[in-house]
Scaffold this motif. Structure first.
Motif, PDB file in Angstrom:
ATOM      1  N   GLY A 186      -6.734  29.606   8.488  1.00  0.00           N
ATOM      2  CA  GLY A 186      -7.350  28.917   7.356  1.00  0.00           C
ATOM      3  C   GLY A 186      -8.680  28.294   7.725  1.00  0.00           C
ATOM      4  N   THR A 187      -8.885  27.068   7.296  1.00  0.00           N
ATOM      5  CA  THR A 187     -10.136  26.357   7.571  1.00  0.00           C
ATOM      6  C   THR A 187     -10.165  25.752   8.969  1.00  0.00           C
ATOM      7  OG1 THR A 187      -9.267  24.283   6.710  1.00  0.00           O
ATOM      8  CG2 THR A 187     -10.374  25.743   5.133  1.00  0.00           C
ATOM      9  N   GLY A 188      -9.035  25.800   9.665  1.00  0.00           N
ATOM     10  CA  GLY A 188      -8.954  25.147  10.965  1.00  0.00           C
ATOM     11  C   GLY A 188      -8.443  23.726  10.874  1.00  0.00           C
TER      12      GLY A 188
ATOM     13  N   ALA B 217       6.139  19.203  13.557  1.00  0.00           N
ATOM     14  CA  ALA B 217       5.530  20.404  12.972  1.00  0.00           C
ATOM     15  C   ALA B 217       4.051  20.154  12.744  1.00  0.00           C
ATOM     16  CB  ALA B 217       6.217  20.771  11.657  1.00  0.00           C
ATOM     17  N   VAL B 218       3.359  21.227  12.364  1.00  0.00           N
ATOM     18  CA  VAL B 218       1.959  21.108  11.979  1.00  0.00           C
ATOM     19  C   VAL B 218       1.717  22.018  10.788  1.00  0.00           C
ATOM     20  CG1 VAL B 218       1.240  22.902  13.634  1.00  0.00           C
ATOM     21  CG2 VAL B 218      -0.448  21.282  12.761  1.00  0.00           C
ATOM     22  N   PHE B 219       0.999  21.479   9.797  1.00  0.00           N
ATOM     23  CA  PHE B 219       0.517  22.311   8.703  1.00  0.00           C
ATOM     24  C   PHE B 219      -0.738  23.006   9.221  1.00  0.00           C
ATOM     25  CE2 PHE B 219       2.983  19.090   6.534  1.00  0.00           C
ATOM     26  CZ  PHE B 219       3.575  19.762   5.469  1.00  0.00           C
ATOM     27  N   THR B 220      -0.662  24.313   9.443  1.00  0.00           N
ATOM     28  CA  THR B 220      -1.788  25.024  10.045  1.00  0.00           C
ATOM     29  C   THR B 220      -2.792  25.441   8.974  1.00  0.00           C
ATOM     30  OG1 THR B 220      -0.602  27.126   9.853  1.00  0.00           O
ATOM     31  CG2 THR B 220      -0.392  25.925  11.924  1.00  0.00           C
ATOM     32  N   GLY B 221      -4.064  25.224   9.271  1.00  0.00           N
ATOM     33  CA  GLY B 221      -5.099  25.672   8.347  1.00  0.00           C
ATOM     34  C   GLY B 221      -5.157  24.894   7.061  1.00  0.00           C
ATOM     35  N   GLY B 222      -4.540  23.707   7.022  1.00  0.00           N
ATOM     36  CA  GLY B 222      -4.521  22.914   5.806  1.00  0.00           C
ATOM     37  C   GLY B 222      -3.184  23.019   5.100  1.00  0.00           C
ATOM     38  N   PRO B 223      -3.030  22.312   3.981  1.00  0.00           N
ATOM     39  CA  PRO B 223      -1.731  22.253   3.307  1.00  0.00           C
ATOM     40  C   PRO B 223      -1.387  23.481   2.470  1.00  0.00           C
ATOM     41  CG  PRO B 223      -3.329  20.938   2.125  1.00  0.00           C
ATOM     42  CD  PRO B 223      -4.011  21.395   3.378  1.00  0.00           C
ATOM     43  N   SER B 224      -2.245  24.498   2.453  1.00  0.00           N
ATOM     44  CA  SER B 224      -1.944  25.701   1.675  1.00  0.00           C
ATOM     45  C   SER B 224      -1.381  26.814   2.546  1.00  0.00           C
ATOM     46  CB  SER B 224      -3.206  26.198   0.965  1.00  0.00           C
ATOM     47  OG  SER B 224      -4.226  26.502   1.893  1.00  0.00           O
ATOM     48  N   ASN B 225      -1.027  26.489   3.785  1.00  0.00           N
ATOM     49  CA  ASN B 225      -0.526  27.491   4.708  1.00  0.00           C
ATOM     50  C   ASN B 225       0.871  27.118   5.212  1.00  0.00           C
ATOM     51  OD1 ASN B 225      -2.785  29.309   4.719  1.00  0.00           O
ATOM     52  ND2 ASN B 225      -3.918  27.761   5.844  1.00  0.00           N
ATOM     53  N   THR B 226       1.304  27.781   6.253  1.00  0.00           N
ATOM     54  CA  THR B 226       2.673  27.613   6.730  1.00  0.00           C
ATOM     55  C   THR B 226       2.782  26.514   7.779  1.00  0.00           C
ATOM     56  OG1 THR B 226       2.254  29.343   8.347  1.00  0.00           O
ATOM     57  CG2 THR B 226       3.295  30.009   6.294  1.00  0.00           C
ATOM     58  N   LEU B 227       4.011  26.126   8.024  1.00  0.00           N
ATOM     59  CA  LEU B 227       4.330  25.124   9.033  1.00  0.00           C
ATOM     60  C   LEU B 227       4.735  25.806  10.334  1.00  0.00           C
ATOM     61  CD1 LEU B 227       6.385  22.874   6.678  1.00  0.00           C
ATOM     62  CD2 LEU B 227       4.689  21.916   8.227  1.00  0.00           C
ATOM     63  N   LEU B 228       4.280  25.242  11.457  1.00  0.00           N
ATOM     64  CA  LEU B 228       4.725  25.701  12.766  1.00  0.00           C
ATOM     65  C   LEU B 228       5.403  24.547  13.486  1.00  0.00           C
ATOM     66  CD1 LEU B 228       1.676  27.807  14.036  1.00  0.00           C
ATOM     67  CD2 LEU B 228       3.768  28.633  12.955  1.00  0.00           C
ATOM     68  N   THR B 229       6.528  24.825  14.148  1.00  0.00           N
ATOM     69  CA  THR B 229       7.277  23.807  14.880  1.00  0.00           C
ATOM     70  C   THR B 229       6.883  23.823  16.348  1.00  0.00           C
ATOM     71  OG1 THR B 229       9.090  25.321  15.359  1.00  0.00           O
ATOM     72  CG2 THR B 229       9.194  24.103  13.271  1.00  0.00           C
ATOM     73  N   ASP B 230       7.590  23.017  17.161  1.00  0.00           N
ATOM     74  CA  ASP B 230       7.246  22.929  18.584  1.00  0.00           C
ATOM     75  C   ASP B 230       7.487  24.232  19.337  1.00  0.00           C
ATOM     76  OD1 ASP B 230       9.995  22.876  18.492  1.00  0.00           O
ATOM     77  OD2 ASP B 230      10.221  21.027  19.647  1.00  0.00           O
ATOM     78  N   ALA B 231       8.222  25.157  18.745  1.00  0.00           N
ATOM     79  CA  ALA B 231       8.419  26.462  19.374  1.00  0.00           C
ATOM     80  C   ALA B 231       7.117  27.256  19.455  1.00  0.00           C
ATOM     81  CB  ALA B 231       9.464  27.269  18.601  1.00  0.00           C
ATOM     82  N   TYR B 232       6.124  26.823  18.680  1.00  0.00           N
ATOM     83  CA  TYR B 232       4.856  27.544  18.617  1.00  0.00           C
ATOM     84  C   TYR B 232       3.700  26.747  19.215  1.00  0.00           C
ATOM     85  CZ  TYR B 232       7.346  30.591  15.379  1.00  0.00           C
ATOM     86  OH  TYR B 232       8.259  31.456  14.824  1.00  0.00           O
ATOM     87  N   LEU B 233       3.994  25.744  20.007  1.00  0.00           N
ATOM     88  CA  LEU B 233       2.927  24.915  20.564  1.00  0.00           C
ATOM     89  C   LEU B 233       1.969  25.697  21.455  1.00  0.00           C
ATOM     90  CD1 LEU B 233       4.663  21.509  21.361  1.00  0.00           C
ATOM     91  CD2 LEU B 233       2.652  21.862  19.914  1.00  0.00           C
TER      92      LEU B 233
END
Length: 414
Positions: A311-313, A278-294
């Motif tokens: 977020g901030t990128g 997964a990836v925390f998008t836009g920093g830790p105050s946003n949502t997680l995206l899994t490999d389905a969203y690569l």
């Protein structure tokens, strides 16, 4: 793609080198036709790059429409408080190439009729503070600054303001309070800073990266800037890539670049051949995206359509074998520690979430803990004067929704 970062390598904090490389041309063109600045920014599609993605021209137009406050004028604040985990773009710009940031802020001052410019810097970033102070000193007495003061009808004052070093100091009303020498308590809105900011004067606030784009847009034109992006996105974006990747670092890419290209192209893929989790998008105050969203495009609208935010990128990558529960507990603990305490639901709520997460992560979870966390994700959003509590609730809700099995296993087996 190096609109912002190429000059950093070549010229650094040297003003003469910046001007020889084409710096100053954007400000000079703006001085020739101040009325065209905001329409040019609108045509370029520039949006706020500090997190919200609000159209820049709308904020500038709101401040421009306000009259100057007698004895105070108007203010511009360049927000460089940057303090969220995983975000490190602004400190690079301020320490390595401050002149494009300053020039962008000066163009903003001309556009809205402001006679005060505050470069608001996190005091813990000593290199940023030092480079920004030296850069401001280099601009003092320069002909472009004299022309700007003449266009404004009174001398322009520009200075470096060190913030409190607190995370909440990056919220716009907290930044206003800091520049005024007060504790950075976020305040209720309205009034917005555009109406009543520093000492009651109309105040324009934008992020460091946002201002850094402005000289290039004025110099090369809005069509050029739009052409740098992909799909319907405009311009470029600085991505702070960290976590379980081979090559973490700062990457400037076309807005709309895919997450896959960032992680596996720029980042070199996953550490130790681990799978992408997964990836925390836009920093830790946003949502997680899994490999389905690569293959999602990294721009404001594409991520919003998938229930996430740019977020901030900052992109914090998590590989297989790393606990999402543990990472979420770490980030919520950060928010709890950085609550200013002004809003009881935020102070009490974030600490309660942090305690429950810590208990579950330590293997001492209780039967009702998961339900309690889910209830808090419903109760906490919107209960504070700033976005801190919302960020904590967002990352918690996303982690439970996406990786509920980790919570359930921890509660069953420790």
């Amino acid at each position: 793609m190096t609109v912002l970062t190429a000059e950093a390598i070549r010229v650094g904090p040297d003003l003469d080198a910046w001007l020889k490389a084409g710096g100053g041309e954007g400000l000079s063109q703006a001085l020739d036709d101040p009325a065209a600045i905001i329409p040019t920014i609108e045509a370029a599609g520039l949006r706020g790059l500090g997190g919200a993605g609000f159209p820049t021209h709308r904020k500038w137009s709101a401040v421009a429409a306000q009259p100057r406050l007698a004895g105070e004028g108007k203010w511009v604040i360049c927000n460089g408080n940057e303090d969220e985990p995983g975000t490190f773009k602004d400190r690079f710009l301020l320490s390595r190439t401050p002149h494009q940031v300053i020039e962008g802020a000066l163009i903003g001052a001309l556009a809205v009729g402001a006679t005060n410019v505050a470069l608001y810097v996190n005091p813990r970033e000593a290199a940023s503070v030092e480079a920004t102070r030296a850069a401001v000193a280099a601009w003092t007495g320069h002909d472009l600054l004299s022309r700007l003061s003449e266009a404004l009808g009174e001398p322009l004052r520009i200075g470096v303001f060190e913030g409190s070093g607190l995370y909440v100091g990056g919220e716009e009303t907290a930044a206003v309070a800091s520049v005024m020498g007060r504790f950075p308590f976020p305040s209720l809105k309205p009034p917005f800073p555009a109406e009543a900011g520093v000492n009651g004067a109309p105040t324009l606030l934008n992020n460091v990266e946002t201002f850094a784009h402005v000289p290039h847009i004025l110099r090369h034109g809005p069509e050029w800037y739009r052409g740098l992006g992909r799909g319907g996105a405009a311009g470029t974006k600085l991505f702070s890539l960290s976590g379980d990747v081979l090559r973490p670092g700062l990457h400037e890419l076309p807005m709309g670049t895919s997450l896959r290209e960032l992680v596996f192209g720029c980042g070199g893929g996953m550490l130790a051949d681990r799978g992408f989790k997964a990836v925390f998008t836009g920093g830790p105050s946003n949502t997680l995206l899994t490999d389905a969203y690569l293959d999602v495009a990294l721009d404001f609208d594409s991520l919003r359509d998938r229930g996430s935010r740019l977020g901030t990128g900052a992109m914090i990558v998590v590989g297989e074998g790393t606990s999402i529960l543990r990472k979420t507990a770490e980030y919520v603990a950060f928010f709890a520690a950085n609550s200013c305490g002004q809003c009881p639901p935020c102070k009490v709520g974030t600490h309660q979430v942090s305690r429950i997460l810590g208990r579950i992560e330590a293997g001492a979870g209780r039967p009702g803990d998961l339900e309690a966390l889910e209830n808090l994700t419903q109760l906490l959003p919107g209960s504070g004067r700033c976005g801190l509590v919302d960020g904590a609730a967002t990352v918690l809700a996303s982690s439970i929704k996406t990786f509920r099995g980790e919570y359930e296993r921890a509660l069953r087996h420790g």
